[in-house]
Scaffold this active site. Structure first.
Site, PDB file in Angstrom:
ATOM      1  N   GLY A 277      55.116  16.719  60.713  1.00 50.52           N
ATOM      2  CA  GLY A 277      56.585  16.426  60.867  1.00 50.52           C
ATOM      3  C   GLY A 277      57.065  16.667  62.153  1.00 50.52           C
TER       4      GLY A 277
ATOM      5  N   ASP B 144      62.358  27.080  58.205  1.00 55.42           N
ATOM      6  CA  ASP B 144      63.191  27.352  57.107  1.00 55.42           C
ATOM      7  C   ASP B 144      62.902  28.557  56.464  1.00 55.42           C
ATOM      8  OD1 ASP B 144      61.140  26.262  55.904  1.00 55.42           O
ATOM      9  OD2 ASP B 144      61.997  24.553  55.182  1.00 55.42           O
TER      10      ASP B 144
ATOM     11  N   LYS C 176      66.885  26.233  59.637  1.00 63.39           N
ATOM     12  CA  LYS C 176      67.751  26.648  58.522  1.00 63.39           C
ATOM     13  C   LYS C 176      67.957  28.027  58.462  1.00 63.39           C
ATOM     14  CE  LYS C 176      66.511  22.930  55.332  1.00 63.39           C
ATOM     15  NZ  LYS C 176      65.925  22.568  54.179  1.00 63.39           N
TER      16      LYS C 176
ATOM     17  N   VAL D 248      65.955  17.957  53.988  1.00 68.37           N
ATOM     18  CA  VAL D 248      66.513  16.562  54.828  1.00 68.37           C
ATOM     19  C   VAL D 248      65.114  15.827  54.766  1.00 68.37           C
ATOM     20  CG1 VAL D 248      68.407  17.527  56.083  1.00 68.37           C
ATOM     21  CG2 VAL D 248      66.113  17.787  56.748  1.00 68.37           C
TER      22      VAL D 248
END
Length: 179
Positions: free
Chosen positions: A50, A108, A136, A158
């Site tokens: 990512g 997150d 997050k 997302v």
């Protein structure tokens, strides 16, 4: 301008943040890192898959010397964290006595980052910080200090700018939010 709603597998995603907004956050993080590591040569450890776009754009904006290495971990299945972190490609460089900054696409739950901080911290770096492109805070399940934060977002899934949904969506320049 982001394209209209996109479909990936069985989900719809609406435009959320533009490439210009994303790059402004990258520049801000690069400015902070360049200031804090002036006169040093930190080792940046990008967490694949990512963070590859964030890492690439960040390095182009840094005004300091640095080295980069890559690790690969996985903790997601579909749109939710599995809670288990699997290391797929390990760190090859020694971090002992080095200033280390972990580059992450999103924090997150914090499961992945907790594991990485423990593992890398055990190797006795001179310092260890995290630069996360997205945060997050509503999802955080571990007490973590993330010194460099690009953009704080709500608890919505997302895709785009390196983030995916089951392998798709990483290639979008903008960020899209599940609808």
């Amino acid at each position: 301008m982001p394209q209209a709603t996109i479909s990936l597998h069985n989900k719809e995603f609406a435009p959320y943040l533009t490439e210009a907004e994303l790059l402004a956050a990258v520049r801000r993080v690069a400015t902070e890192l360049s200031r804090d590591y002036a006169g040093q040569t930190p080792l940046l450890i990008a967490v694949l898959n990512g963070s590859f776009m964030f890492a690439s754009d960040l390095l182009k904006e840094l005004t300091i010397d640095c080295e980069i290495s890559f690790i690969r971990v996985a903790s997601y299945a579909g749109t939710s964290s599995t809670g288990a972190v699997k290391e797929i490609l390990g760190l090859q460089d020694s971090v002992e006595g080095r200033h280390v900054v972990i580059l992450e696409d999103i924090v997150d739950t914090g499961h992945t980052m907790k594991m990485l901080l423990e593992q890398i911290g055990a190797q006795r770096p001179a310092s260890l910080e995290v630069a996360s492109f997205l945060m997050k805070p509503e999802c955080l399940q571990h007490p973590l200090t993330i010194k460099y934060q690009g953009i704080v977002i709500p608890n919505k899934f997302v895709v785009g700018y390196g983030l995916d949904y089951d392998g798709l969506g990483r290639n979008y320049r903008d960020l899209y939010q599940a609808v």
